[in-house]
Design a protein around this motif. Structure first.
Motif, PDB file in Angstrom:
ATOM      1  N   CYS A   3       0.861  -1.173   0.000  1.00 22.73           N
ATOM      2  CA  CYS A   3       0.000   0.000   0.000  1.00 22.73           C
ATOM      3  C   CYS A   3       0.903   1.229   0.000  1.00 22.73           C
ATOM      4  N   VAL A   4       0.606   2.162  -0.880  1.00 21.31           N
ATOM      5  CA  VAL A   4       1.328   3.433  -0.948  1.00 21.31           C
ATOM      6  C   VAL A   4       0.306   4.516  -0.635  1.00 21.31           C
ATOM      7  N   GLN A   5       0.545   5.235   0.451  1.00 17.30           N
ATOM      8  CA  GLN A   5      -0.360   6.321   0.832  1.00 17.30           C
ATOM      9  C   GLN A   5       0.387   7.641   0.681  1.00 17.30           C
ATOM     10  N   ILE A   6      -0.140   8.507  -0.179  1.00 14.63           N
ATOM     11  CA  ILE A   6       0.489   9.787  -0.475  1.00 14.63           C
ATOM     12  C   ILE A   6      -0.394  10.892   0.076  1.00 14.63           C
ATOM     13  N   GLN A   7       0.200  11.730   0.907  1.00 13.25           N
ATOM     14  CA  GLN A   7      -0.485  12.909   1.427  1.00 13.25           C
ATOM     15  C   GLN A   7       0.288  14.133   0.971  1.00 13.25           C
ATOM     16  N   THR A   8      -0.420  15.124   0.473  1.00  8.64           N
ATOM     17  CA  THR A   8       0.222  16.339  -0.005  1.00  8.64           C
ATOM     18  C   THR A   8      -0.652  17.551   0.288  1.00  8.64           C
ATOM     19  N   ASN A   9      -0.003  18.694   0.453  1.00  5.76           N
ATOM     20  CA  ASN A   9      -0.754  19.933   0.656  1.00  5.76           C
ATOM     21  C   ASN A   9      -1.048  20.633  -0.668  1.00  5.76           C
ATOM     22  N   VAL A  10      -0.699  20.004  -1.781  1.00  9.79           N
ATOM     23  CA  VAL A  10      -0.897  20.578  -3.110  1.00  9.79           C
ATOM     24  C   VAL A  10      -2.274  20.174  -3.649  1.00  9.79           C
ATOM     25  N   ALA A  11      -3.041  21.162  -4.078  1.00 11.52           N
ATOM     26  CA  ALA A  11      -4.315  20.863  -4.736  1.00 11.52           C
ATOM     27  C   ALA A  11      -4.004  20.273  -6.113  1.00 11.52           C
ATOM     28  N   MET A  40      -2.183  -1.214  -3.755  1.00 11.15           N
ATOM     29  CA  MET A  40      -3.157  -0.192  -3.384  1.00 11.15           C
ATOM     30  C   MET A  40      -2.415   1.138  -3.285  1.00 11.15           C
ATOM     31  N   VAL A  41      -2.958   2.176  -3.925  1.00  7.88           N
ATOM     32  CA  VAL A  41      -2.378   3.512  -3.848  1.00  7.88           C
ATOM     33  C   VAL A  41      -3.475   4.489  -3.438  1.00  7.88           C
ATOM     34  N   ILE A  42      -3.171   5.298  -2.449  1.00  2.99           N
ATOM     35  CA  ILE A  42      -4.108   6.289  -1.930  1.00  2.99           C
ATOM     36  C   ILE A  42      -3.459   7.661  -2.068  1.00  2.99           C
ATOM     37  N   LEU A  43      -4.222   8.623  -2.562  1.00  4.13           N
ATOM     38  CA  LEU A  43      -3.742  10.002  -2.690  1.00  4.13           C
ATOM     39  C   LEU A  43      -4.715  10.902  -1.949  1.00  4.13           C
ATOM     40  N   GLN A  44      -4.174  11.728  -1.034  1.00  5.26           N
ATOM     41  CA  GLN A  44      -5.015  12.611  -0.237  1.00  5.26           C
ATOM     42  C   GLN A  44      -4.460  14.023  -0.233  1.00  5.26           C
ATOM     43  N   LYS A  45      -5.344  14.978  -0.390  1.00  2.94           N
ATOM     44  CA  LYS A  45      -5.001  16.391  -0.199  1.00  2.94           C
ATOM     45  C   LYS A  45      -5.191  16.672   1.282  1.00  2.94           C
ATOM     46  N   VAL A  46      -4.157  17.180   1.940  1.00  6.60           N
ATOM     47  CA  VAL A  46      -4.213  17.467   3.370  1.00  6.60           C
ATOM     48  C   VAL A  46      -3.745  18.892   3.632  1.00  6.60           C
ATOM     49  N   ASP A  47      -4.118  19.403   4.780  1.00  7.97           N
ATOM     50  CA  ASP A  47      -3.557  20.657   5.241  1.00  7.97           C
ATOM     51  C   ASP A  47      -2.235  20.326   5.920  1.00  7.97           C
ATOM     52  N   GLY A  48      -1.190  21.048   5.574  1.00 15.55           N
ATOM     53  CA  GLY A  48       0.082  20.759   6.200  1.00 15.55           C
ATOM     54  C   GLY A  48       1.141  21.792   5.865  1.00 15.55           C
ATOM     55  N   MET A  49       2.141  21.838   6.731  1.00 17.41           N
ATOM     56  CA  MET A  49       3.280  22.734   6.544  1.00 17.41           C
ATOM     57  C   MET A  49       4.552  21.967   6.860  1.00 17.41           C
ATOM     58  N   MET A  50       5.644  22.444   6.318  1.00 17.10           N
ATOM     59  CA  MET A  50       6.958  21.896   6.635  1.00 17.10           C
ATOM     60  C   MET A  50       7.885  23.081   6.828  1.00 17.10           C
ATOM     61  N   PRO A  56       4.719  23.545  -1.431  1.00 20.13           N
ATOM     62  CA  PRO A  56       4.361  22.150  -1.694  1.00 20.13           C
ATOM     63  C   PRO A  56       5.219  21.153  -0.919  1.00 20.13           C
ATOM     64  N   MET A  57       4.550  20.173  -0.329  1.00 20.49           N
ATOM     65  CA  MET A  57       5.242  19.104   0.394  1.00 20.49           C
ATOM     66  C   MET A  57       4.434  17.824   0.266  1.00 20.49           C
ATOM     67  N   ALA A  58       5.092  16.708   0.551  1.00 21.88           N
ATOM     68  CA  ALA A  58       4.415  15.408   0.482  1.00 21.88           C
ATOM     69  C   ALA A  58       4.992  14.460   1.523  1.00 21.88           C
TER      70      ALA A  58
END
Length: 131
Positions: A3-11, A40-50, A56-58
């Protein structure tokens, strides 16, 4: 059964979403030698900062029962980072990737727990081969 779960703050738009999901699946098939039907691959737009920046971050989480080892992880890391940079403009310096090996006794699917059948060289759940 990775499973690859990708979270990013990029729309992202529909085209970008499709590209990322398909290319991440291809990475797991080609780099990690996984069966495409099981990836399984999941892509989610999240609120986040680095670093107190909303550039942009992931965060990418890769989980698998087997195949989590240095060379493979390095190849997967390079490929997934490249996808995020090319498609969403996320800097490699702002992409974190974690790798987690989940013991088969802790990976449920098909209503049960997978076991490796060395004789048939198949993962099996409740006496049924996994795809």
């Amino acid at each position: 059964m990775p499973c690859v779960q990708i979270q990013t703050n990029v729309a992202y738009n529909e085209s970008d979403r499709e590209t990322i999901l398909r290319e991440a699946t291809k990475v797991m098939v080609e780099q990690a030698h996984k069966n495409e039907e099981a990836v399984m691959v999941i892509l989610q737009k999240v609120d986040g900062m680095m670093g107190n920046s909303s550039e942009p971050m992931a965060l990418i989480d890769v989980r698998s029962m087997v195949g989590i080892e240095h060379k493979t992880n390095n190849d997967i890391s390079a490929a997934l980072t490249s996808i995020m940079t090319r498609v969403l403009g996320v800097s490699p310096y702002r992409t974190y990737i974690t790798f987690l090996r989940i013991p088969e006794t802790c990976w449920g699917l098909m209503g049960g727990i997978a076991t490796w059948q060395a004789k048939t060289r198949l993962w099996v759940v409740n006496d049924e081969p996994c795809k």
